[in-house]
Design an enzyme around this catalytic site. Structure first.
Site, PDB file in Angstrom:
ATOM      1  N   GLU A 109       0.379   3.599   1.869  1.00 35.14           N
ATOM      2  CA  GLU A 109       0.566   4.089   3.367  1.00 35.14           C
ATOM      3  C   GLU A 109       1.862   3.749   3.787  1.00 35.14           C
ATOM      4  O   GLU A 109       2.016   4.481   4.911  1.00 35.14           O
ATOM      5  CB  GLU A 109      -0.710   3.082   4.267  1.00 35.14           C
ATOM      6  CG  GLU A 109      -1.997   3.690   4.392  1.00 35.14           C
ATOM      7  CD  GLU A 109      -1.890   5.137   5.111  1.00 35.14           C
ATOM      8  OE1 GLU A 109      -2.520   6.215   4.436  1.00 35.14           O
ATOM      9  OE2 GLU A 109      -1.245   5.125   6.115  1.00 35.14           O
ATOM     10  N   LYS A 128       2.128  -3.254   7.168  1.00 33.00           N
ATOM     11  CA  LYS A 128       2.122  -3.537   5.713  1.00 33.00           C
ATOM     12  C   LYS A 128       3.892  -3.416   5.243  1.00 33.00           C
ATOM     13  O   LYS A 128       3.879  -4.148   4.027  1.00 33.00           O
ATOM     14  CB  LYS A 128       1.397  -2.536   5.150  1.00 33.00           C
ATOM     15  CG  LYS A 128       0.123  -2.818   5.118  1.00 33.00           C
ATOM     16  CD  LYS A 128      -0.652  -4.059   4.063  1.00 33.00           C
ATOM     17  CE  LYS A 128      -2.002  -4.269   4.279  1.00 33.00           C
ATOM     18  NZ  LYS A 128      -2.530  -5.187   3.166  1.00 33.00           N
ATOM     19  N   THR A 159       0.711  -1.080  -0.272  1.00 36.90           N
ATOM     20  CA  THR A 159       0.000   0.053   0.027  1.00 36.90           C
ATOM     21  C   THR A 159       1.021   1.284   0.068  1.00 36.90           C
ATOM     22  O   THR A 159       1.912   1.316   0.546  1.00 36.90           O
ATOM     23  CB  THR A 159      -0.985   0.226   1.291  1.00 36.90           C
ATOM     24  OG1 THR A 159      -1.460   1.378   1.518  1.00 36.90           O
ATOM     25  CG2 THR A 159      -0.282  -0.291   2.536  1.00 36.90           C
ATOM     26  N   TYR A 161      -0.760   0.624  10.987  1.00 38.16           N
ATOM     27  CA  TYR A 161      -1.403  -0.394   9.859  1.00 38.16           C
ATOM     28  C   TYR A 161      -0.080  -0.086   8.592  1.00 38.16           C
ATOM     29  O   TYR A 161       0.494  -1.189   8.217  1.00 38.16           O
ATOM     30  CB  TYR A 161      -2.567   0.220   9.061  1.00 38.16           C
ATOM     31  CG  TYR A 161      -2.899  -0.021   7.611  1.00 38.16           C
ATOM     32  CD1 TYR A 161      -3.558  -1.194   7.471  1.00 38.16           C
ATOM     33  CD2 TYR A 161      -2.401   0.869   6.691  1.00 38.16           C
ATOM     34  CE1 TYR A 161      -3.902  -1.570   6.215  1.00 38.16           C
ATOM     35  CE2 TYR A 161      -2.679   0.538   5.157  1.00 38.16           C
ATOM     36  CZ  TYR A 161      -3.322  -0.675   5.273  1.00 38.16           C
ATOM     37  OH  TYR A 161      -3.741  -1.067   3.777  1.00 38.16           O
TER      38      TYR A 161
HETATM   39  P1  NDP Z   1     -11.697  -4.336   2.458  1.00 36.69           P
HETATM   40  O1  NDP Z   1     -11.412  -3.796   4.207  1.00 36.69           O
HETATM   41  O2  NDP Z   1     -12.797  -4.171   1.932  1.00 36.69           O
HETATM   42  O3  NDP Z   1     -11.538  -6.212   2.916  1.00 36.69           O
HETATM   43  C1  NDP Z   1     -10.466  -6.742   3.619  1.00 36.69           C
HETATM   44  C2  NDP Z   1     -10.941  -8.261   3.609  1.00 36.69           C
HETATM   45  O4  NDP Z   1     -10.024  -8.797   4.674  1.00 36.69           O
HETATM   46  C3  NDP Z   1     -12.499  -8.414   4.041  1.00 36.69           C
HETATM   47  O5  NDP Z   1     -12.745  -9.749   3.411  1.00 36.69           O
HETATM   48  C4  NDP Z   1     -12.089  -9.088   5.415  1.00 36.69           C
HETATM   49  O6  NDP Z   1     -13.044 -10.052   6.257  1.00 36.69           O
HETATM   50  C5  NDP Z   1     -10.868  -9.781   5.309  1.00 36.69           C
HETATM   51  N1  NDP Z   1     -10.040 -10.175   6.451  1.00 36.69           N
HETATM   52  C6  NDP Z   1      -9.964  -9.344   7.510  1.00 36.69           C
HETATM   53  N2  NDP Z   1      -9.200  -9.753   8.593  1.00 36.69           N
HETATM   54  C7  NDP Z   1      -9.207 -11.063   8.423  1.00 36.69           C
HETATM   55  C8  NDP Z   1      -8.563 -12.068   8.919  1.00 36.69           C
HETATM   56  N3  NDP Z   1      -8.170 -12.107  10.027  1.00 36.69           N
HETATM   57  N4  NDP Z   1      -8.646 -13.386   8.455  1.00 36.69           N
HETATM   58  C9  NDP Z   1      -9.196 -13.527   7.078  1.00 36.69           C
HETATM   59  N5  NDP Z   1      -9.769 -12.537   6.438  1.00 36.69           N
HETATM   60  C10 NDP Z   1      -9.611 -11.048   7.167  1.00 36.69           C
HETATM   61  O7  NDP Z   1     -10.270  -4.022   2.115  1.00 36.69           O
HETATM   62  P2  NDP Z   1     -10.020  -3.757   0.575  1.00 36.69           P
HETATM   63  O8  NDP Z   1     -10.618  -4.876  -0.358  1.00 36.69           O
HETATM   64  O9  NDP Z   1     -10.107  -2.346   0.318  1.00 36.69           O
HETATM   65  O10 NDP Z   1      -8.386  -3.890   0.455  1.00 36.69           O
HETATM   66  C11 NDP Z   1      -7.838  -5.153   0.092  1.00 36.69           C
HETATM   67  C12 NDP Z   1      -6.443  -5.145   0.483  1.00 36.69           C
HETATM   68  O11 NDP Z   1      -5.417  -4.330  -0.148  1.00 36.69           O
HETATM   69  C13 NDP Z   1      -5.938  -4.929   1.810  1.00 36.69           C
HETATM   70  O12 NDP Z   1      -5.061  -5.960   2.132  1.00 36.69           O
HETATM   71  C14 NDP Z   1      -5.854  -3.687   2.013  1.00 36.69           C
HETATM   72  O13 NDP Z   1      -4.981  -3.514   3.159  1.00 36.69           O
HETATM   73  C15 NDP Z   1      -5.253  -3.252   0.917  1.00 36.69           C
HETATM   74  N6  NDP Z   1      -5.204  -2.234   0.288  1.00 36.69           N
HETATM   75  C16 NDP Z   1      -6.306  -1.480  -0.116  1.00 36.69           C
HETATM   76  C17 NDP Z   1      -6.091  -0.218  -0.697  1.00 36.69           C
HETATM   77  C18 NDP Z   1      -7.775   0.307  -1.114  1.00 36.69           C
HETATM   78  O14 NDP Z   1      -7.165   1.774  -1.496  1.00 36.69           O
HETATM   79  N7  NDP Z   1      -8.656  -0.232  -1.096  1.00 36.69           N
HETATM   80  C19 NDP Z   1      -4.949   0.506  -1.219  1.00 36.69           C
HETATM   81  C20 NDP Z   1      -3.501  -0.306  -1.110  1.00 36.69           C
HETATM   82  C21 NDP Z   1      -3.739  -1.666  -0.239  1.00 36.69           C
HETATM   83  P3  NDP Z   1     -14.405  -9.675   6.486  1.00 36.69           P
HETATM   84  O15 NDP Z   1     -15.520  -9.322   5.166  1.00 36.69           O
HETATM   85  O16 NDP Z   1     -14.835 -10.820   7.257  1.00 36.69           O
HETATM   86  O17 NDP Z   1     -14.165  -8.366   7.301  1.00 36.69           O
HETATM   87  P1  GDR Z   2      -6.605   5.793   3.931  1.00 36.98           P
HETATM   88  O1  GDR Z   2      -8.339   6.079   3.783  1.00 36.98           O
HETATM   89  O2  GDR Z   2      -6.461   6.232   5.410  1.00 36.98           O
HETATM   90  O3  GDR Z   2      -5.851   6.767   2.822  1.00 36.98           O
HETATM   91  O4  GDR Z   2      -6.454   4.277   3.906  1.00 36.98           O
HETATM   92  P2  GDR Z   2      -9.452   6.831   4.430  1.00 36.98           P
HETATM   93  O5  GDR Z   2     -10.300   7.101   3.255  1.00 36.98           O
HETATM   94  O6  GDR Z   2      -9.798   6.246   5.715  1.00 36.98           O
HETATM   95  O7  GDR Z   2      -8.643   8.140   4.783  1.00 36.98           O
HETATM   96  C1  GDR Z   2      -8.249   9.035   3.586  1.00 36.98           C
HETATM   97  C2  GDR Z   2      -7.897  10.392   3.973  1.00 36.98           C
HETATM   98  O8  GDR Z   2      -9.179  11.030   4.608  1.00 36.98           O
HETATM   99  C3  GDR Z   2      -8.993  11.869   5.983  1.00 36.98           C
HETATM  100  N1  GDR Z   2     -10.178  12.012   6.614  1.00 36.98           N
HETATM  101  C4  GDR Z   2     -11.053  11.012   6.960  1.00 36.98           C
HETATM  102  N2  GDR Z   2     -10.864   9.460   6.864  1.00 36.98           N
HETATM  103  C5  GDR Z   2     -12.042   8.787   7.258  1.00 36.98           C
HETATM  104  N3  GDR Z   2     -12.065   7.717   7.099  1.00 36.98           N
HETATM  105  N4  GDR Z   2     -13.113   9.439   7.854  1.00 36.98           N
HETATM  106  C6  GDR Z   2     -13.107  10.735   7.999  1.00 36.98           C
HETATM  107  O9  GDR Z   2     -14.356  11.083   8.578  1.00 36.98           O
HETATM  108  C7  GDR Z   2     -12.239  11.586   7.543  1.00 36.98           C
HETATM  109  N5  GDR Z   2     -11.904  12.895   7.425  1.00 36.98           N
HETATM  110  C8  GDR Z   2     -10.832  13.152   6.818  1.00 36.98           C
HETATM  111  C9  GDR Z   2      -7.826  10.836   6.629  1.00 36.98           C
HETATM  112  O10 GDR Z   2      -7.334  11.384   7.690  1.00 36.98           O
HETATM  113  C10 GDR Z   2      -6.970  10.489   5.448  1.00 36.98           C
HETATM  114  O11 GDR Z   2      -6.170  11.367   5.326  1.00 36.98           O
HETATM  115  C11 GDR Z   2      -6.915   3.541   2.621  1.00 36.98           C
HETATM  116  C12 GDR Z   2      -7.370   2.163   2.958  1.00 36.98           C
HETATM  117  O12 GDR Z   2      -7.892   1.577   1.795  1.00 36.98           O
HETATM  118  C13 GDR Z   2      -5.848   1.247   3.433  1.00 36.98           C
HETATM  119  O13 GDR Z   2      -6.127   0.008   3.403  1.00 36.98           O
HETATM  120  C14 GDR Z   2      -5.065   1.572   1.965  1.00 36.98           C
HETATM  121  O14 GDR Z   2      -4.016   1.001   2.274  1.00 36.98           O
HETATM  122  C15 GDR Z   2      -4.771   2.907   1.728  1.00 36.98           C
HETATM  123  O15 GDR Z   2      -5.938   3.754   1.581  1.00 36.98           O
HETATM  124  C16 GDR Z   2      -4.161   3.290   0.488  1.00 36.98           C
END
Ligand code: NDP
Ligand code: GDR
Length: 337
Positions: A127, A153, A125, A149
């Site tokens: 992050e 990662k 990520t 987090y």
């Molecule tokens: P989500 O939060 O939507 O999905 C996370 C998934 O992980 C869910 O299916 C959840 O299951 C499962 N999970 C959580 N804990 C466990 C566990 N202990 N054992 C097995 N399964 C588990 O995340 P995203 O789809 O958005 O992201 C996918 C991956 O990519 C993650 O690793 C995230 O950190 C990474 N990532 C995401 C980005 C983004 O912008 N979306 C950017 C960069 C990286 P359940 O449904 O039961 O909660």
């Molecule tokens: P991020 O996503 O932390 O980048 O992680 P998020 O949407 O939570 O926050 C993005 C930015 O918005 C600011 N922010 C808020 N965020 C949330 N959630 N709620 C609020 O009310 C709010 N107000 C302002 C945050 O401070 C932050 O700067 C996501 C996840 O999908 C990770 O798993 C993944 O790795 C990274 O993107 C890339």
């Protein structure tokens, strides 16, 4: 016929990746956590809940990893499961380290000892970049994570690289910048905004409460990014790739784009000034800052350089941030019809 196993198949990316792989003719297996009320909503929304084979699976339990690697026929293993909410990682630092960090080596070592021919994808990520070292950020930018987090990662990222270099495994990390969709989790800021605005557009009167509006993110569409994951595992040689759009946007601007799509004017108000969703005099939508959404340490600016993915994978994002805001705001508005 190829076969794949996806951890986190019930998540946003897991659902889109499963759909893509099914379209490509794969047999798709996925790991599902045992919870009191199983939630397959995203797989159902994409119409594929009955097309994937689901297995009880928790990343914290090593026996689960052994069982699936031993018993399921697979060519590719995508590790998408994680405690993925940055904000919660300060409350769950040890759990996050276990699931997002240590679990990666559990998988890699199981593959190494049992099925080293399986190709592995790790969900790294942006992050990991954390405190800005350079812009745009690429595969060679120094890592400086700013949350439990991000730290977890970084371990997952480096152990993937290490197993590739130590044992010659086909193990790749995708360093993905934020990617969203109508299936995005409701606590992430884009979805929180589009859901709140959709409710106001339908007559709701609860003000939108957010934290740091000045943070900047490089937002793309999840459907584009899962294509990049798959492409990484089709390469002759495993490697690490940034997937990003190269465009960054403040939270404030994303809010504005989503409001415009729903035909709303916005009034920016300070903390505690807003008690209603719209200003009584002007009729404009108000936004309320609530410090409870500030993070102990913030990632101020993310902007990715996807050149390597473009050149080596032929990968291009197709959806820009305005189209993304439109897709999400319209979906949330329509869902309330
Ligand atoms: P989500 O939060 O939507 O999905 C996370 C998934 O992980 C869910 O299916 C959840 O299951 C499962 N999970 C959580 N804990 C466990 C566990 N202990 N054992 C097995 N399964 C588990 O995340 P995203 O789809 O958005 O992201 C996918 C991956 O990519 C993650 O690793 C995230 O950190 C990474 N990532 C995401 C980005 C983004 O912008 N979306 C950017 C960069 C990286 P359940 O449904 O039961 O909660
Ligand atoms: P991020 O996503 O932390 O980048 O992680 P998020 O949407 O939570 O926050 C993005 C930015 O918005 C600011 N922010 C808020 N965020 C949330 N959630 N709620 C609020 O009310 C709010 N107000 C302002 C945050 O401070 C932050 O700067 C996501 C996840 O999908 C990770 O798993 C993944 O790795 C990274 O993107 C890339």
């Amino acid at each position: 016929m190829k076969s794949a196993f996806i951890t986190g198949i019930t998540g946003q990316d897991g659902a889109y990746l499963a759909k893509l792989l099914l379209e490509k003719g794969y047999v798709v297996h996925g790991g599902v956590r045992r919870i009191s009320h199983p939630e397959l909503g995203r797989l159902e929304a994409l119409g594929i809940a009955n097309d994937v084979q689901l297995h009880n699976f928790d990343l914290t339990d090593t026996t689960n990893i052994h069982r699936v690697v031993k018993t399921i026929e697979m060519d590719e293993f995508y590790n998408l499961a994680a405690q993925s909410f940055v904000g919660a990682s300060w409350d769950l630092p040890v759990y996050t380290a276990d699931v997002d960090g240590m679990a990666v080596v559990r998988i890699l070592d199981t593959l190494r000892t049992m099925r080293p021919e399986i190709k592995f994808y790790q969900a790294s990520t942006s992050e990991m970049f954390g405190l800005v070292q350079e812009v745009p950020q690429s595969e060679t930018t120094r890592l400086y994570p700013r949350s439990p987090y991000g730290v977890a990662k970084v371990y997952g990222h480096y152990i993937t690289m290490n197993y590739r270099e130590s044992f010659g495994m086909h193990a790749s990390s995708g360093i993905l910048f934020n990617h969203e969709s109508p299936l995005r989790g409701k606590e992430f800021v884009t979805r929180k905004i589009t859901m709140a605005l959709a409710k106001i557009a339908r007559g709701g009167d609860v003000p939108v409460e957010l934290g740091n509006m000045d943070a900047q993110r490089d937002w793309g569409f999840a459907g584009d990014y899962v294509e990049g994951m798959w492409k990484m595992l089709q390469q002759e040689t495993a490697d690490d790739f940034v997937l990003a759009t190269g465009v960054t946007t403040t939270i404030r601007d994303f809010f504005t784009y989503a409001a415009e799509i729903l035909g709303m004017d916005i009034e920016w108000k300070g903390e505690a000034e807003a008690e209603t969703a719209t200003d009584r005099k002007t009729g404009k939508v108000v936004m309320k800052v609530n410090p409870k959404f500030y993070r102990p340490a913030e990632v101020d600016l993310l902007i990715g350089d996807p050149s390597k993915a473009r050149e080596k994978l032929g990968w291009e994002p197709k959806v820009d941030v305005r189209q993304l805001a439109e897709m999400m705001a319209k979906a949330d508005y329509d869902a309330l019809a």
